[in-house]
Design a protein around this motif. Structure first.
Motif, PDB file in Angstrom:
ATOM      1  N   ASP A  43       7.532  98.049  79.992  1.00  0.00           N
ATOM      2  CA  ASP A  43       8.405  96.920  79.683  1.00  0.00           C
ATOM      3  C   ASP A  43       9.512  97.346  78.724  1.00  0.00           C
ATOM      4  O   ASP A  43       9.409  98.357  78.014  1.00  0.00           O
ATOM      5  CB  ASP A  43       7.601  95.768  79.076  1.00  0.00           C
ATOM      6  N   THR A  45      10.668  96.043  75.927  1.00  0.00           N
ATOM      7  CA  THR A  45      10.447  95.962  74.480  1.00  0.00           C
ATOM      8  C   THR A  45       9.765  97.221  73.944  1.00  0.00           C
ATOM      9  O   THR A  45      10.202  97.794  72.940  1.00  0.00           O
ATOM     10  CB  THR A  45       9.600  94.728  74.135  1.00  0.00           C
ATOM     11  N   ALA A  48      12.098 100.113  74.125  1.00  0.00           N
ATOM     12  CA  ALA A  48      13.125  99.960  73.088  1.00  0.00           C
ATOM     13  C   ALA A  48      12.577 100.346  71.720  1.00  0.00           C
ATOM     14  O   ALA A  48      13.293 100.935  70.899  1.00  0.00           O
ATOM     15  CB  ALA A  48      13.642  98.521  73.065  1.00  0.00           C
ATOM     16  N   TRP A  49      11.301 100.024  71.456  1.00  0.00           N
ATOM     17  CA  TRP A  49      10.685 100.434  70.201  1.00  0.00           C
ATOM     18  C   TRP A  49      10.680 101.953  70.073  1.00  0.00           C
ATOM     19  O   TRP A  49      10.926 102.509  68.988  1.00  0.00           O
ATOM     20  CB  TRP A  49       9.246  99.905  70.123  1.00  0.00           C
ATOM     21  N   THR A 242      21.962  98.857  68.073  1.00  0.00           N
ATOM     22  CA  THR A 242      21.903  97.923  69.204  1.00  0.00           C
ATOM     23  C   THR A 242      22.952  98.268  70.245  1.00  0.00           C
ATOM     24  O   THR A 242      22.687  98.256  71.460  1.00  0.00           O
ATOM     25  CB  THR A 242      22.093  96.484  68.704  1.00  0.00           C
ATOM     26  N   PRO A 369      14.520  96.437  68.523  1.00  0.00           N
ATOM     27  CA  PRO A 369      13.451  95.498  68.895  1.00  0.00           C
ATOM     28  C   PRO A 369      13.847  94.042  68.743  1.00  0.00           C
ATOM     29  O   PRO A 369      13.473  93.199  69.578  1.00  0.00           O
ATOM     30  CB  PRO A 369      12.312  95.867  67.926  1.00  0.00           C
ATOM     31  N   GLY A 372      16.000  93.374  71.625  1.00  0.00           N
ATOM     32  CA  GLY A 372      15.191  93.271  72.844  1.00  0.00           C
ATOM     33  C   GLY A 372      14.473  91.941  72.950  1.00  0.00           C
ATOM     34  O   GLY A 372      14.381  91.360  74.034  1.00  0.00           O
ATOM     35  N   ALA A 373      13.967  91.440  71.815  1.00  0.00           N
ATOM     36  CA  ALA A 373      13.312  90.130  71.814  1.00  0.00           C
ATOM     37  C   ALA A 373      14.307  89.017  72.137  1.00  0.00           C
ATOM     38  O   ALA A 373      13.984  88.073  72.879  1.00  0.00           O
ATOM     39  CB  ALA A 373      12.657  89.879  70.454  1.00  0.00           C
ATOM     40  N   GLU A 376      14.962  89.113  75.936  1.00  0.00           N
ATOM     41  CA  GLU A 376      13.891  88.529  76.739  1.00  0.00           C
ATOM     42  C   GLU A 376      13.822  87.005  76.587  1.00  0.00           C
ATOM     43  O   GLU A 376      13.489  86.299  77.530  1.00  0.00           O
ATOM     44  CB  GLU A 376      12.554  89.154  76.353  1.00  0.00           C
TER      45      GLU A 376
END
Length: 474
Positions: A43, A45, A48-49, A242, A369, A372-373, A376
């Motif tokens: 996924d 997220t 991305a972490w 970002t 992150p 990314g949150a 989503e």
């Protein structure tokens, strides 16, 4: 004499090479992010972490790098960086589970980029204290060149040899940082500091070193102007991390090819090279206020980020946006080091660089992150860049606030920061050292016991610069 006068130029070339090999790698995290998504099908997220952790390590490890520099020297710091980057990328070649990449790729290789960044910057400040802006601009233009080279290089290696093969080749390339580090001969300032720390008994050296580092750290964090500056760096790092992580995927989702997405980042590298060199030349003019220009360029890139949908209508405009991004953010890295030197002075420069890089690392760790949150939750990529634009604008605000209580150094050539330490505090530190030495008096020879009588003088040498003691004696 001629060799000595030319050697700072050798150090500058070594610093430029190290910047090219190490600290430029996080800017390719967006290309690696897309490749890892396709390879492991995890996924967004979690991937991305991983990218954010690798990207932040070059800065988050600033305090560790400062400790290595203060205990050893810049040369040791850079050589260690080459070994760590090689180890991290080479072991990633063997990884088949994405979670193990958190250790090999994100942590080990990322730690190497952090040591390379700090060591290359601090050695330049030691060799060129009178022209930090110009020389730092030339040095970190190596990162700009890396931004131009690394994304298409990664893209080619991953298409030809796969993700694992690309990691192995990059690991071999980063090992060359060891050769560059070996050229960074400790300058006179660093040698004197090491000799001063090496005086006395082992227990005495350890305690006096701790006292010196704590005193420097306390002075750094008590500077209000520097605290505002750290907040500005935090916002900048959230915004830039970002941008570089999500921009290639954003353009690919809008119809660009993988090669076009990588070339947008390369275009930002071209702008970044020009920006770093031009800003360095501009800072040689004493009439130009560094903090004002720093705030202004981040305000401009904030406006351009808010207008990103206008640049998404054609391939040419996407490349133009990448160039503008590099042009107005590349020079910011010059300001990070020159403003640290202006605010804190050379005596606390290594500690200040560590604090600045740590603040930057926190932003790199948390920015992607969070973005990314948001992606989503909203389902819109533009919301990610609204966050980025808001952070660029906050960078401008905190940058102006840092000028309100900014302390102006008396002269650029002043190598010492005057720190006033009360006599009671010196006596207290001496008492601590004497107490620790008494515990080992039974094993000391008479000549070693005599060294305890000089402990208060040793603390005076560590906590109060020589120039201050001379002025007080007058």
């Amino acid at each position: 004499m001629e060799k000595q006068s030319m050697y700072p130029g050798v150090v500058l070339v070594a610093s430029f090479t190290t910047m090219l090999l190490g600290p430029s790698l996080p800017y390719a995290s967006g290309v690696i992010h897309v490749a890892l998504l396709n390879e492991f099908q995890e996924d967004v997220t979690m991937t991305a972490w991983m990218g954010s952790l690798f990207s932040c390590m070059f800065a988050l490890t600033g305090p560790i790098a400062s400790l290595v520099i203060n205990v050893f020297d810049c040369r040791t710091c850079v050589v260690m960086s080459g070994l760590l980057m090689m180890t991290g990328f080479a072991t990633s070649y063997l990884v088949t589970e994405i979670r193990i990449l958190f250790l090999t790729y994100s942590l080990i290789a990322g730690l190497g980029t952090g040591l390379a960044q700090a060591g290359s910057v601090v050695i330049i400040g030691y060799y060129f204290p009178d022209k930090p802006g110009l020389v730092t601009g030339i040095s970190i233009s190596g990162v700009g060149l890396g931004i131009f080279i690394q994304p298409p290089l990664f893209q080619y290696l991953m298409e030809t040899y796969g993700v694992n093969g690309a990691f192995l080749i990059i690991g071999g390339m980063t090992l060359n940082a060891c050769a560059a580090g070996l050229l960074m001969r400790p300058p006179e300032f660093e040698r004197k500091r090491t000799q001063q720390a090496g005086k006395g008994q082992p227990s005495q050296r350890k305690i006096t070193s701790i006292c010196r580092d704590l005193t420097r750290f306390r002075h750094v964090v008590s500077n209000v102007s520097f605290i505002f500056f750290l907040c500005s760096v935090l916002c900048f790092s959230i915004a830039i991390s970002t941008e570089y992580l999500f921009l290639p995927d954003f353009f690919i989702k809008q119809g660009s090819t993988f090669q076009e997405g990588a070339f947008v980042i390369s275009a930002s590298g071209i702008g970044s090279i020009g920006s770093r060199v031009l800003i360095g030349f501009a800072l040689t003019d004493e009439k130009i206020d560094s903090a004002t220009v720093y705030s202004a360029v981040n305000g401009i890139v904030a406006i351009c980020t808010f207008l990103l949908p206008l640049f998404n209508t054609s391939s040419v405009l996407r490349i133009v946006y990448g160039f503008i991004l590099g042009l107005y953010t590349g020079g910011t890295w010059v300001f990070l080091h020159t403003l640290t030197l202006e605010i804190l002075g050379l005596q606390d420069f290594a500690t200040g660089v560590g604090a600045t890089l740590f603040s930057c690392g926190v932003g790199y760790l948390t920015g992607p992150p969070i973005a990314g949150a948001i992606l989503e939750a909203s389902g819109s990529y533009y919301s990610v860049f609204l966050l980025s634009g808001a952070m660029f604008f906050s960078t401008t605000v905190f940058g102006f606030l840092s000028t309100l209580s900014k302390r102006t150094l008396p002269q650029r050539g002043d190598l010492h920061l005057n720190v006033t330490i009360p006599n009671k505090e010196v006596a207290a530190e001496a008492a601590l050292i004497e107490a620790s030495i008494r515990t080992s008096e039974t094993t000391q020879t008479p000549s070693e016991c005599c060294a305890a009588n000089t402990t208060e003088a040793t603390v005076m040498e560590v906590l109060i610069p020589t120039t201050d003691r001379k002025q007080k004696s007058k």
